[in-house]
Design a protein around this motif. Structure first.
Motif, PDB file in Angstrom:
ATOM      1  N   LYS A  98      39.530   8.299 141.052  1.00 42.59           N
ATOM      2  CA  LYS A  98      39.604   8.959 139.742  1.00 42.59           C
ATOM      3  C   LYS A  98      40.908   8.668 138.998  1.00 42.59           C
ATOM      4  N   THR A  99      41.920   8.178 139.691  1.00 44.68           N
ATOM      5  CA  THR A  99      43.167   7.828 139.004  1.00 44.68           C
ATOM      6  C   THR A  99      43.345   6.315 139.017  1.00 44.68           C
ATOM      7  N   CYS A 100      43.863   5.779 140.087  1.00 47.40           N
ATOM      8  CA  CYS A 100      44.178   4.348 140.137  1.00 47.40           C
ATOM      9  C   CYS A 100      42.938   3.466 140.024  1.00 47.40           C
ATOM     10  N   GLY A 101      41.906   3.775 140.747  1.00 45.85           N
ATOM     11  CA  GLY A 101      40.690   2.968 140.679  1.00 45.85           C
ATOM     12  C   GLY A 101      40.129   2.930 139.271  1.00 45.85           C
ATOM     13  N   ASN A 102      40.097   4.069 138.614  1.00 44.62           N
ATOM     14  CA  ASN A 102      39.597   4.135 137.246  1.00 44.62           C
ATOM     15  C   ASN A 102      40.485   3.324 136.303  1.00 44.62           C
ATOM     16  N   ARG A 103      41.795   3.421 136.469  1.00 44.95           N
ATOM     17  CA  ARG A 103      42.719   2.661 135.610  1.00 44.95           C
ATOM     18  C   ARG A 103      42.524   1.158 135.773  1.00 44.95           C
ATOM     19  N   VAL A 104      42.393   0.705 137.009  1.00 50.00           N
ATOM     20  CA  VAL A 104      42.213  -0.722 137.257  1.00 50.00           C
ATOM     21  C   VAL A 104      40.882  -1.193 136.681  1.00 50.00           C
ATOM     22  N   LYS A 105      39.826  -0.448 136.913  1.00 47.82           N
ATOM     23  CA  LYS A 105      38.513  -0.844 136.404  1.00 47.82           C
ATOM     24  C   LYS A 105      38.477  -0.815 134.879  1.00 47.82           C
ATOM     25  N   ALA A 106      39.105   0.194 134.272  1.00 46.26           N
ATOM     26  CA  ALA A 106      39.141   0.268 132.807  1.00 46.26           C
ATOM     27  C   ALA A 106      39.938  -0.892 132.219  1.00 46.26           C
ATOM     28  N   ALA A 107      41.060  -1.236 132.830  1.00 42.70           N
ATOM     29  CA  ALA A 107      41.867  -2.362 132.354  1.00 42.70           C
ATOM     30  C   ALA A 107      41.095  -3.669 132.484  1.00 42.70           C
ATOM     31  N   SER A 108      40.374  -3.819 133.574  1.00 40.36           N
ATOM     32  CA  SER A 108      39.572  -5.023 133.786  1.00 40.36           C
ATOM     33  C   SER A 108      38.462  -5.105 132.741  1.00 40.36           C
ATOM     34  N   PHE A 109      37.818  -3.985 132.455  1.00 34.81           N
ATOM     35  CA  PHE A 109      36.766  -3.939 131.437  1.00 34.81           C
ATOM     36  C   PHE A 109      37.330  -4.302 130.071  1.00 34.81           C
ATOM     37  N   ARG A 110      38.487  -3.717 129.719  1.00 34.48           N
ATOM     38  CA  ARG A 110      39.110  -4.024 128.421  1.00 34.48           C
ATOM     39  C   ARG A 110      39.465  -5.508 128.331  1.00 34.48           C
ATOM     40  N   MET A 127      52.781  20.670 139.075  1.00 38.79           N
ATOM     41  CA  MET A 127      51.635  20.439 139.942  1.00 38.79           C
ATOM     42  C   MET A 127      51.839  19.119 140.691  1.00 38.79           C
ATOM     43  N   HIS A 128      51.425  19.138 141.918  1.00 44.24           N
ATOM     44  CA  HIS A 128      51.525  17.956 142.771  1.00 44.24           C
ATOM     45  C   HIS A 128      50.140  17.333 142.931  1.00 44.24           C
ATOM     46  N   ALA A 129      50.118  16.059 143.267  1.00 43.07           N
ATOM     47  CA  ALA A 129      48.869  15.337 143.476  1.00 43.07           C
ATOM     48  C   ALA A 129      48.652  15.129 144.977  1.00 43.07           C
ATOM     49  N   PHE A 130      47.388  15.175 145.372  1.00 43.77           N
ATOM     50  CA  PHE A 130      47.026  15.001 146.770  1.00 43.77           C
ATOM     51  C   PHE A 130      45.845  14.027 146.871  1.00 43.77           C
ATOM     52  N   PRO A 131      46.065  12.754 146.513  1.00 39.40           N
ATOM     53  CA  PRO A 131      44.950  11.815 146.480  1.00 39.40           C
ATOM     54  C   PRO A 131      44.502  11.312 147.847  1.00 39.40           C
ATOM     55  N   CYS A 132      45.334  11.444 148.861  1.00 37.37           N
ATOM     56  CA  CYS A 132      45.062  10.809 150.147  1.00 37.37           C
ATOM     57  C   CYS A 132      44.186  11.626 151.083  1.00 37.37           C
ATOM     58  N   GLY A 133      44.284  12.931 150.990  1.00 38.43           N
ATOM     59  CA  GLY A 133      43.586  13.766 151.953  1.00 38.43           C
ATOM     60  C   GLY A 133      44.287  13.799 153.306  1.00 38.43           C
ATOM     61  N   THR A 134      45.504  13.294 153.354  1.00 42.64           N
ATOM     62  CA  THR A 134      46.320  13.278 154.570  1.00 42.64           C
ATOM     63  C   THR A 134      47.707  13.750 154.164  1.00 42.64           C
ATOM     64  N   LEU A 135      48.087  14.936 154.593  1.00 43.00           N
ATOM     65  CA  LEU A 135      49.304  15.553 154.069  1.00 43.00           C
ATOM     66  C   LEU A 135      50.579  14.720 154.213  1.00 43.00           C
ATOM     67  N   PRO A 136      50.868  14.104 155.355  1.00 43.47           N
ATOM     68  CA  PRO A 136      52.108  13.320 155.403  1.00 43.47           C
ATOM     69  C   PRO A 136      52.118  12.163 154.393  1.00 43.47           C
ATOM     70  N   LEU A 137      50.967  11.562 154.162  1.00 45.67           N
ATOM     71  CA  LEU A 137      50.906  10.455 153.209  1.00 45.67           C
ATOM     72  C   LEU A 137      50.977  10.964 151.774  1.00 45.67           C
ATOM     73  N   ASP A 138      50.391  12.123 151.506  1.00 49.11           N
ATOM     74  CA  ASP A 138      50.563  12.746 150.192  1.00 49.11           C
ATOM     75  C   ASP A 138      52.024  13.143 149.987  1.00 49.11           C
ATOM     76  N   PHE A 139      52.686  13.568 151.064  1.00 48.47           N
ATOM     77  CA  PHE A 139      54.102  13.922 150.997  1.00 48.47           C
ATOM     78  C   PHE A 139      54.936  12.686 150.644  1.00 48.47           C
TER      79      PHE A 139
END
Length: 184
Positions: A161-173, A1-13
């Motif tokens: 849901k991926t990077c933002g959550n990881r950064v916020k969770a690390a900051s909270f910890r 499975m591939h990820a498409f976080p950007c909503g812009t295909l060339p940037l997801d590519f």
């Protein structure tokens, strides 16, 4: 499975090479099957185009040309001429075939046609006003690029849901760990 976080295909590519600054980045286009899957999962084509090893090499070359152009824009440097020529060559290719039928519409084509669609969208982004919205994810381990279309243009992460959550969770910890330390 591939990820498409950007909503812009060339940037997801571009993001199919994950953590590109790491010693061993994760290649998500390592086989013809992965390239076929990317086109279908991205919605560029409804059916796998039947990629081969040469198609993978060509796709990776286009991906790296797109990244070189994006990196130049982000750094305020002139666009590299080799990357410009590569993207323009692909953008001049045949479009994906779109057909209307009783059940709706279908999108079919070859790898070259799928890459042409990505290259044309890249030209539109980098050659237009949206180039000013290019950003790179603020999570140090991530190298995903995206268009910041947020209100106020203060988006920091490729995806909350991926990077933002990881950064916020690390900051909270880190805050919790610091608060739990006894004061002397």
């Amino acid at each position: 499975m591939h990820a498409f976080p950007c909503g812009t295909l060339p940037l997801d590519f571009v993001g199919t090479l994950r953590a590109r600054r790491n010693a061993a980045p994760a290649e998500k286009l390592a086989s013809p099957e992965q390239l076929d899957a990317w086109f279908v999962e991205a919605g560029v084509l409804d059916t796998a185009p039947g990629a081969d090893e040469t198609d993978v090499e060509i796709a990776v070359d286009l991906r790296e040309s797109i990244y070189a152009l994006v990196a130049a824009r982000l750094d305020g440097r002139p666009l590299p001429s080799r990357a410009v020529a590569g993207v323009n060559r692909h953008a001049a290719g045949l479009p994906v075939t779109v057909r209307l039928h009783a059940g709706g519409a279908s999108r079919t084509g070859s790898v070259a046609q799928g890459l042409a669609a990505l290259a044309r969208e890249t030209v539109e982004i980098l050659g237009g006003d949206e180039a000013a919205l290019l950003r790179e994810c603020a999570r140090p381990e991530c190298t995903q690029v995206y268009l910041d279309r947020s209100r106020g243009h203060r988006r920091e992460w490729c995806a909350m849901k991926t990077c933002g959550n990881r950064v916020k969770a690390a900051s909270f910890r880190a805050r919790q760990h610091g608060a739990a330390a006894p004061r002397v």
